[in-house]
Design a protein around this motif. Structure first.
Motif, PDB file in Angstrom:
ATOM      1  N   PRO A   1       0.795  -1.233   0.000  1.00  0.00           N
ATOM      2  CA  PRO A   1       0.000   0.000   0.000  1.00  0.00           C
ATOM      3  C   PRO A   1       0.828   1.285   0.000  1.00  0.00           C
ATOM      4  CG  PRO A   1      -0.981  -1.600   1.474  1.00  0.00           C
ATOM      5  CD  PRO A   1       0.334  -2.188   1.026  1.00  0.00           C
ATOM      6  N   ALA A   2       1.980   1.267   0.605  1.00  0.00           N
ATOM      7  CA  ALA A   2       2.819   2.465   0.639  1.00  0.00           C
ATOM      8  C   ALA A   2       3.281   2.905  -0.743  1.00  0.00           C
ATOM      9  CB  ALA A   2       4.032   2.233   1.538  1.00  0.00           C
ATOM     10  N   ARG A   3       3.158   2.017  -1.743  1.00  0.00           N
ATOM     11  CA  ARG A   3       3.563   2.362  -3.108  1.00  0.00           C
ATOM     12  C   ARG A   3       2.581   3.293  -3.799  1.00  0.00           C
ATOM     13  NH1 ARG A   3       4.138  -1.988  -7.182  1.00  0.00           N
ATOM     14  NH2 ARG A   3       4.687  -0.138  -8.393  1.00  0.00           N
ATOM     15  N   LEU A   4       1.365   3.396  -3.281  1.00  0.00           N
ATOM     16  CA  LEU A   4       0.357   4.229  -3.944  1.00  0.00           C
ATOM     17  C   LEU A   4       0.845   5.667  -4.108  1.00  0.00           C
ATOM     18  CD1 LEU A   4      -2.977   3.114  -2.235  1.00  0.00           C
ATOM     19  CD2 LEU A   4      -2.374   2.802  -4.645  1.00  0.00           C
ATOM     20  N   ARG A   5       0.526   6.236  -5.276  1.00  0.00           N
ATOM     21  CA  ARG A   5       0.893   7.629  -5.538  1.00  0.00           C
ATOM     22  C   ARG A   5      -0.317   8.515  -5.796  1.00  0.00           C
ATOM     23  NH1 ARG A   5       4.554   5.746  -3.631  1.00  0.00           N
ATOM     24  NH2 ARG A   5       6.771   5.805  -4.188  1.00  0.00           N
ATOM     25  N   HIS A   6      -1.441   7.908  -6.189  1.00  0.00           N
ATOM     26  CA  HIS A   6      -2.630   8.697  -6.529  1.00  0.00           C
ATOM     27  C   HIS A   6      -3.858   8.051  -5.895  1.00  0.00           C
ATOM     28  CE1 HIS A   6      -0.141  10.670  -9.569  1.00  0.00           C
ATOM     29  NE2 HIS A   6       0.205   9.463  -9.992  1.00  0.00           N
ATOM     30  N   ILE A   7      -4.636   8.857  -5.167  1.00  0.00           N
ATOM     31  CA  ILE A   7      -5.902   8.419  -4.597  1.00  0.00           C
ATOM     32  C   ILE A   7      -6.984   9.234  -5.306  1.00  0.00           C
ATOM     33  CG2 ILE A   7      -7.210   7.968  -2.514  1.00  0.00           C
ATOM     34  CD1 ILE A   7      -4.428   6.691  -2.503  1.00  0.00           C
ATOM     35  N   ALA A   8      -7.669   8.607  -6.248  1.00  0.00           N
ATOM     36  CA  ALA A   8      -8.590   9.321  -7.133  1.00  0.00           C
ATOM     37  C   ALA A   8     -10.029   8.884  -6.878  1.00  0.00           C
ATOM     38  CB  ALA A   8      -8.209   9.077  -8.589  1.00  0.00           C
ATOM     39  N   PHE A   9     -10.973   9.703  -7.349  1.00  0.00           N
ATOM     40  CA  PHE A   9     -12.387   9.399  -7.154  1.00  0.00           C
ATOM     41  C   PHE A   9     -13.206  10.280  -8.085  1.00  0.00           C
ATOM     42  CE2 PHE A   9     -10.672  12.293  -4.026  1.00  0.00           C
ATOM     43  CZ  PHE A   9     -11.496  13.405  -4.139  1.00  0.00           C
ATOM     44  N   SER A  10     -14.477   9.893  -8.258  1.00  0.00           N
ATOM     45  CA  SER A  10     -15.355  10.589  -9.180  1.00  0.00           C
ATOM     46  C   SER A  10     -15.942  11.865  -8.574  1.00  0.00           C
ATOM     47  CB  SER A  10     -16.485   9.650  -9.616  1.00  0.00           C
ATOM     48  OG  SER A  10     -17.483  10.335 -10.331  1.00  0.00           O
ATOM     49  N   HIS A  11     -16.446  11.764  -7.332  1.00  0.00           N
ATOM     50  CA  HIS A  11     -17.063  12.916  -6.677  1.00  0.00           C
ATOM     51  C   HIS A  11     -17.005  12.700  -5.171  1.00  0.00           C
ATOM     52  CE1 HIS A  11     -20.282  10.008  -7.636  1.00  0.00           C
ATOM     53  NE2 HIS A  11     -20.826  10.357  -6.487  1.00  0.00           N
ATOM     54  N   VAL A  12     -17.450  13.667  -4.423  1.00  0.00           N
ATOM     55  CA  VAL A  12     -17.307  13.632  -2.967  1.00  0.00           C
ATOM     56  C   VAL A  12     -18.528  12.939  -2.363  1.00  0.00           C
ATOM     57  CG1 VAL A  12     -17.003  14.990  -0.861  1.00  0.00           C
ATOM     58  CG2 VAL A  12     -15.924  15.727  -3.007  1.00  0.00           C
ATOM     59  N   GLU A  13     -18.305  11.726  -1.888  1.00  0.00           N
ATOM     60  CA  GLU A  13     -19.337  10.894  -1.304  1.00  0.00           C
ATOM     61  C   GLU A  13     -18.605   9.834  -0.484  1.00  0.00           C
ATOM     62  OE1 GLU A  13     -23.630   9.266  -2.977  1.00  0.00           O
ATOM     63  OE2 GLU A  13     -21.935   9.387  -4.337  1.00  0.00           O
ATOM     64  N   ALA A  14     -19.247   9.272   0.522  1.00  0.00           N
ATOM     65  CA  ALA A  14     -18.548   8.367   1.437  1.00  0.00           C
ATOM     66  C   ALA A  14     -17.899   7.198   0.726  1.00  0.00           C
ATOM     67  CB  ALA A  14     -19.513   7.857   2.510  1.00  0.00           C
ATOM     68  N   ASP A  15     -18.619   6.558  -0.211  1.00  0.00           N
ATOM     69  CA  ASP A  15     -18.028   5.397  -0.866  1.00  0.00           C
ATOM     70  C   ASP A  15     -16.972   5.779  -1.893  1.00  0.00           C
ATOM     71  OD1 ASP A  15     -19.915   6.448  -2.593  1.00  0.00           O
ATOM     72  OD2 ASP A  15     -20.958   4.560  -2.953  1.00  0.00           O
ATOM     73  N   GLU A  16     -16.975   7.037  -2.319  1.00  0.00           N
ATOM     74  CA  GLU A  16     -15.969   7.517  -3.262  1.00  0.00           C
ATOM     75  C   GLU A  16     -14.662   7.904  -2.573  1.00  0.00           C
ATOM     76  OE1 GLU A  16     -16.137   8.003  -6.568  1.00  0.00           O
ATOM     77  OE2 GLU A  16     -18.256   7.757  -7.045  1.00  0.00           O
ATOM     78  N   CYS A  17     -14.772   8.617  -1.454  1.00  0.00           N
ATOM     79  CA  CYS A  17     -13.549   9.142  -0.834  1.00  0.00           C
ATOM     80  C   CYS A  17     -13.637   9.181   0.687  1.00  0.00           C
ATOM     81  CB  CYS A  17     -13.211  10.523  -1.384  1.00  0.00           C
ATOM     82  SG  CYS A  17     -14.508  11.769  -1.154  1.00  0.00           S
TER      83      CYS A  17
END
Length: 243
Positions: A71-87
């Motif tokens: 998990p520490a390798r992740l560089r981008h945490i992306a999502f479609s819109h602001v909602e609990a299941d998205e982010c």
């Protein structure tokens, strides 16, 4: 498919080259058919996670992702819109991935994520691409499609995978990771039972723009991902929402 948690049945499966679907089935109150939450991991020089999952689901998604990469390798945490299941677990992911940053559209960054996130977001303009290495993702603004002003999707260009968020949401908890079967009928039945589309007047133009990307895989947030003529299916959805 690899089951990463026997109690929750959280599982991981590669749906396109280097693109992994993380899936957790759930039972909703009063819903005998169940539901599911998907996140998508793109493994590359700069790995990207699209959708974080809800905050309370973070341990399950973390365990699943760790079965593929550290998990520490992740560089981008992306999502479609602001909602609990998205982010909803955005800050938990930033804590375990110290070199990662939120990756979102300019509206989400402006109205929410600059304040909500523990690390400054990278705000993408409409049409802007980010290279992950062998893969490249392009951000497409889709305000209010299906909902939220800041909504947008990502196209992974090398595999022609459209990370299409809440489009084609399907009910059910035991659906296959990737299907070529009909998802329009089930997703439209689900939408009509609890209409979560904003029905923006600009929907037709945005559907057509997505169709012109000619995706061959649709990475849905709920239910199966789909393989086939994505342009045709997006145009069919555009027609259906008018009925």
């Amino acid at each position: 498919m690899v089951i990463t948690n026997s109690q929750s049945s959280t599982n991981v499966e590669e749906i396109a080259a280097g693109v992994y679907r993380i899936n957790t089935p759930v039972v909703l109150p009063g819903d005998a058919g169940g539901f599911s939450f998907n996140q998508y991991l793109i493994v590359d020089d700069e790995p990207l996670l699209f959708h974080t999952g809800p905050r309370r689901m973070f341990p399950l998604v973390l365990e699943a992702l760790a079965s593929v990469i550290e998990p520490a390798r992740l560089r981008h945490i992306a999502f479609s819109h602001v909602e609990a299941d998205e982010c909803g677990s955005l800050n938990e992911w930033l804590a375990v991935a110290p070199d990662a940053a939120p990756l979102c559209g300019t509206v989400a960054a402006m109205v929410s994520i600059t304040d909500l996130a523990d690390r400054a977001p990278v705000a993408l303009a409409d049409g802007q691409a980010v290279s992950l290495g062998r893969h490249s993702v392009r951000w497409i603004d889709t305000p209010h499609l299906p909902h939220a002003w800041e909504c947008g999707f990502m196209m992974e260009e090398s595999t022609r995978t459209l990370l299409c968020g809440d489009l084609f949401t399907q009910g059910g908890a035991t659906l296959p990771a990737l299907t070529t079967s009909d998802i329009l009928g089930p997703s439209e039945a689900f939408r009509r039972s609890m209409d979560y589309f904003s029905h923006t007047r600009n929907a037709d133009a945005m559907f057509e723009r997505l169709a012109q990307l000619e995706p061959t895989t649709l990475a849905c947030m709920h239910g199966s991902a789909w393989s086939g003529d994505g342009a045709g299916l997006l145009r069919a959805l555009a027609r259906s929402v008018h009925q």
